[in-house]
Design an enzyme around this catalytic site. Structure first.
Site, PDB file in Angstrom:
ATOM      1  N   CYS A  21       0.835  -1.198   0.000  1.00  0.00           N
ATOM      2  CA  CYS A  21       0.000   0.000   0.000  1.00  0.00           C
ATOM      3  C   CYS A  21       0.871   1.250   0.000  1.00  0.00           C
ATOM      4  CB  CYS A  21      -0.946   0.016   1.198  1.00  0.00           C
ATOM      5  SG  CYS A  21      -0.115   0.340   2.762  1.00  0.00           S
ATOM      6  N   CYS A  24       3.539   1.662   2.720  1.00  0.00           N
ATOM      7  CA  CYS A  24       4.776   0.902   2.478  1.00  0.00           C
ATOM      8  C   CYS A  24       5.721   1.703   1.585  1.00  0.00           C
ATOM      9  CB  CYS A  24       4.460  -0.444   1.814  1.00  0.00           C
ATOM     10  SG  CYS A  24       3.289  -1.479   2.691  1.00  0.00           S
ATOM     11  N   ASP A 440       8.162  28.054 -32.436  1.00  0.00           N
ATOM     12  CA  ASP A 440       9.204  28.424 -33.384  1.00  0.00           C
ATOM     13  C   ASP A 440       8.686  28.125 -34.792  1.00  0.00           C
ATOM     14  OD1 ASP A 440      11.799  29.092 -34.350  1.00  0.00           O
ATOM     15  OD2 ASP A 440      12.252  26.956 -34.477  1.00  0.00           O
ATOM     16  N   ASP A 619      12.678  23.352 -31.679  1.00  0.00           N
ATOM     17  CA  ASP A 619      13.532  22.212 -32.025  1.00  0.00           C
ATOM     18  C   ASP A 619      15.002  22.568 -32.110  1.00  0.00           C
ATOM     19  OD1 ASP A 619      13.598  23.675 -34.444  1.00  0.00           O
ATOM     20  OD2 ASP A 619      13.980  21.824 -35.559  1.00  0.00           O
ATOM     21  N   ASP A 623      16.079  27.721 -29.220  1.00  0.00           N
ATOM     22  CA  ASP A 623      14.815  27.591 -28.488  1.00  0.00           C
ATOM     23  C   ASP A 623      15.030  27.090 -27.062  1.00  0.00           C
ATOM     24  OD1 ASP A 623      13.350  28.218 -30.868  1.00  0.00           O
ATOM     25  OD2 ASP A 623      13.600  26.138 -31.518  1.00  0.00           O
TER      26      ASP A 623
END
Length: 722
Positions: A21, A24, A440, A619, A623
């Site tokens: 659970c 634990c 971009d 990308d 950026d």
């Protein structure tokens, strides 16, 4: 200068056994955080793994293992499917044994309640309880002992308290005390608990099937090709970068590499989601785990083990699944005190009924006429034990502990099917609040495969410009470099991000970059082309016009973002004419052109200062700052490593449609988490008072407790349904 550290070597992942659970998981996590040198630790109950970040590459793994053992649990490095197989076999055996004993006891109990009293009924209750306690329920008792011996309480403690208390009533009844016997309820409570655990385990395993599917793609062996052409079959661990491996039709590529001989078609669907085969010939790259379909090829290995694309993708997904998001902190705080509070309430209920049974009995008589399961016993001690048992059994912190992790597992699995790898799980919560998406242009709105379409340079000047651009990784630079054969070399090359590249060719300084006067090239710009100006020793020689096609899904993605109530914004270093032309075709109304890298970050911060949550899509190297500064950064996987490392979400295939999908996924995931938590809290808010009022039967209580966890698991699976 300080030595650079490999971040991957600072991250450790270990399987944890014996957890049942959320409490634990919390204890294991707390034990690991106390270890000197551990900077971060997160235990995922749903995947039964711990993710740890240490401060030294040479940090001994044994210290982490000792911390797990000290907390009362075990560790394992077995494959997930092996752990699941063992757990399933044990759970199935316990399920069979528990019900083989409990089912006859339930029949005898029904007869007893109907007035058919067997002389040996109480003895059978005691014997059946012992068989289940010492057999199928041994794991539950062990979990309870581990928790109590480490001075905390978990779900097993509640179940054991309830089961033993019920079983003990039979022992006390047999000893002659004037007490109603609930002995048969002891093994029944455990049997229902074991059944709930079994169902819960199967649902959790099913939720992780996407990861198991990726793991199954990893090859076990490879054929290494010697210099004389001899093939040698070796374990995949023996393959190194630079080795040449032979791959036949129908086999999976054992590692990332580049085809050095042959041509074929490749099925990359399990990695990219694209169902159509793609052609690959000499010089083309292939990804480990993808399927070779038609031809025999020889591949030069470029990426192995943890450095391969597949391994990195699996690691990122597992890391995201094991991470925590802010909303989980609230659930964690509740589960930390849940068990002690429930035991306290159970004692309060038992004490109240013991001293107030005569006064409250009319209340039970009235309730019994409406609810057939209300107990018929009325003596104070029996009612006190009944209320105590029911209150202990009804409580369920497991649903709280599973509410967020199970939703995260389903979300990351769905994201991987759409070509997204979530590097930062917090992005799943944050993306739902996004109101502005800054994009971009090159490689994001456009395909990132620009080509030279016009220029007014002499062949020598064009070749010199290409030689300089060949030293840059920018998509525009690559397009110019590829347009001219590589027969000249540039030296002293310097790149200024967002401005251009300069270098010497045959001792002459050439620079290629942003035009000083964009109006000179209006006819090119109005067509949506990007113009770079070429200068020699500072004097303008002319231009090179490059055109990058719009991504097929760009316009549709922008439309979807607007439908979601999100404002799309383009921010590009390109000039205004080109930017507006491209934005117009994509359907973007707001354009910020001629923006330097730091300007993109300033733009993001300006939107944030006005109260907006911003998602940045890019990308390239220019950026990276904006991706890091945005509330959520999404990097196109074909971009530079710097951009990818700065992003929260990495897109390994597809285009801008993933942006709308990320927001939609975030909103759905957070909605499901909210529903899970509402159900988990609501269940306890309603059930616990009813149990304290002795209006619930322990069997109904245990069934409802198990159902609460199962309902959270089933609800989380809705995220995976399209």
């Amino acid at each position: 200068m300080a030595e650079s550290r490999d971040p991957s070597k600072l991250k450790r992942r270990i399987g944890v056994t014996g957890m049942t659970c959320a409490t634990c998981a919390r204890m294991v996590e707390r034990s690991l955080k106390r270890v000197e040198g551990v900077t971060f630790a997160a235990v995922n109950l749903a995947t039964e793994t711990v993710f740890v970040v240490v401060d030294d590459e040479d940090f001994p793994q044994s210290r982490l293992e000792e911390a797990i053992v000290d907390s009362g649990y075990g560790f394992s490095y077995d494959a997930p499917e092996e752990m699941e197989s063992r757990r399933y076999a044990e759970a199935r055996h316990n399920l069979f044994v528990s019900w083989a004993v409990t089912a006859p006891l339930m029949g005898l109990m029904a007869l007893h309640m109907a007035g058919v009293h067997l002389p040996v009924y109480t003895l059978l209750e005691l014997a059946g309880g012992l068989v289940v306690f010492l057999g199928a329920g041994r794991g539950t008792f062990k979990g309870a002992w581990i928790a109590l011996s480490h001075r905390h309480a978990n779900m097993d403690v509640l179940v054991v308290f309830g089961a033993v208390a019920a079983w003990a009533t039979a022992l006390l009844h047999l000893a002659g005390l004037p007490l109603a016997s609930f002995g048969a309820l002891g093994p029944m409570i455990l049997a229902l608990h074991i059944t709930g655990r079994y169902i819960e385990s199967r649902l959790r395993d099913r939720a992780s099937k996407e990861i198991r599917g990726l793991l199954a793609l990893q090859a076990r062996e490879a054929r290494i090709v010697d210099d004389d052409g001899t093939e040698l079959l070796v374990p995949i661990e023996a393959v190194k970068e630079g080795h040449r491996v032979a791959v036949r039709p129908g086999e999976r590529f054992p590692a990332d590499g580049r085809i050095s001989a042959g041509r074929t078609s490749v099925d990359e669907s399990m990695i990219t989601g694209e169902s159509l085969p793609v052609g690959r010939e000499e010089g083309a790259t292939v990804t480990g785990g993808s399927l070779n379909l038609t031809g025999s090829v020889v591949v030069e290995v470029t990426g192995i083990g943890d450095g391969s694309f597949l391994a990195q993708m699996i690691a990122l997904i597992q890391e995201a699944q094991g991470a925590k998001i802010p909303i989980q902190a609230f659930a964690d705080r509740v589960t930390n005190v849940f068990v002690p509070v429930i035991v306290g309430l159970a004692l309060v209920a038992g004490t109240t009924w013991f001293f107030a049974a005569p006064a409250l009995s009319p209340f039970l008589d009235g309730a019994g006429r409406l609810l057939p399961w209300v107990t018929s016993v009325r003596d104070p001690l029996s009612l006190a034990l009944f209320a105590f048992i029911t209150t202990v059994v009804i409580a369920c912190p497991c649903a709280l502990g599973l509410a967020t992790p199970m939703a995260l597992i389903a979300a990351t699995a769905r994201a991987s099917r759409h070509g997204m790898v979530i590097r930062n799980a917090e992005a799943i919560q944050t993306a739902r609040e996004v109101s502005i998406v800054v994009m971009d242009k090159t490689g994001t709105i456009t395909e990132g495969r620009p080509a030279v379409v016009d220029h007014d340079l002499s062949p020598d000047d064009l070749a010199a410009a290409a030689a300089v651009e060949r030293q840059s990784s920018h998509p525009l630079a690559k397009a110019i470099a590829e347009a001219v054969p590589a027969h000249r070399q540039a030296t002293d090359v310097v790149e200024e991000v967002g401005q251009g590249v300069a270098g010497r060719v045959d001792g002459i300084l050439y620079s290629v970059g942003r035009p000083d006067d964009a109006e000179r090239y209006r006819d090119q710009l109005d067509r949506g082309r990007t113009v770079v100006e070429v200068r020699r020793e500072g004097q303008s020689l002319g231009f090179i016009a490059v055109e990058d096609p719009l991504r097929d899904d760009a316009a549709e993605a922008v439309r979807r973002l607007k439908a979601l109530g999100i404002r799309p914004v383009m921010a590009t270093g390109d000039n205004g004419h080109t930017a507006r032309a491209v934005a117009g075709r994509a359907g973007i109304d707001e354009v910020h052109a001629s923006v330097r890298p730091e300007g993109k970050l300033d733009l993001v911060r300006d939107f944030q200062a006005r109260g907006a949550k911003v998602l940045m899509v890019g990308d390239g190297m220019n950026d990276a700052a904006a991706l890091k500064g945005a509330d959520v950064g999404l990097a196109i996987g074909s971009g530079t490593d710097l951009a990818i490392d700065s992003a929260d979400i990495v897109l390994v295939r597809g285009g801008l449609s993933a942006v709308a999908e990320a927001v939609t996924l975030s909103r759905k995931t957070f909605s499901v988490i909210g529903q899970n938590l509402f159900w988990a809290f609501g269940y306890n808010v309603i059930a616990v008072p009813l149990a304290m009022a002795a209006l619930l039967h322990p069997l109904i209580a245990e069934t409802a407790m198990a159902f609460s966890s199962i309902s959270v698991l089933l609800n989380s699976q809705r995220i995976n349904r399209e």
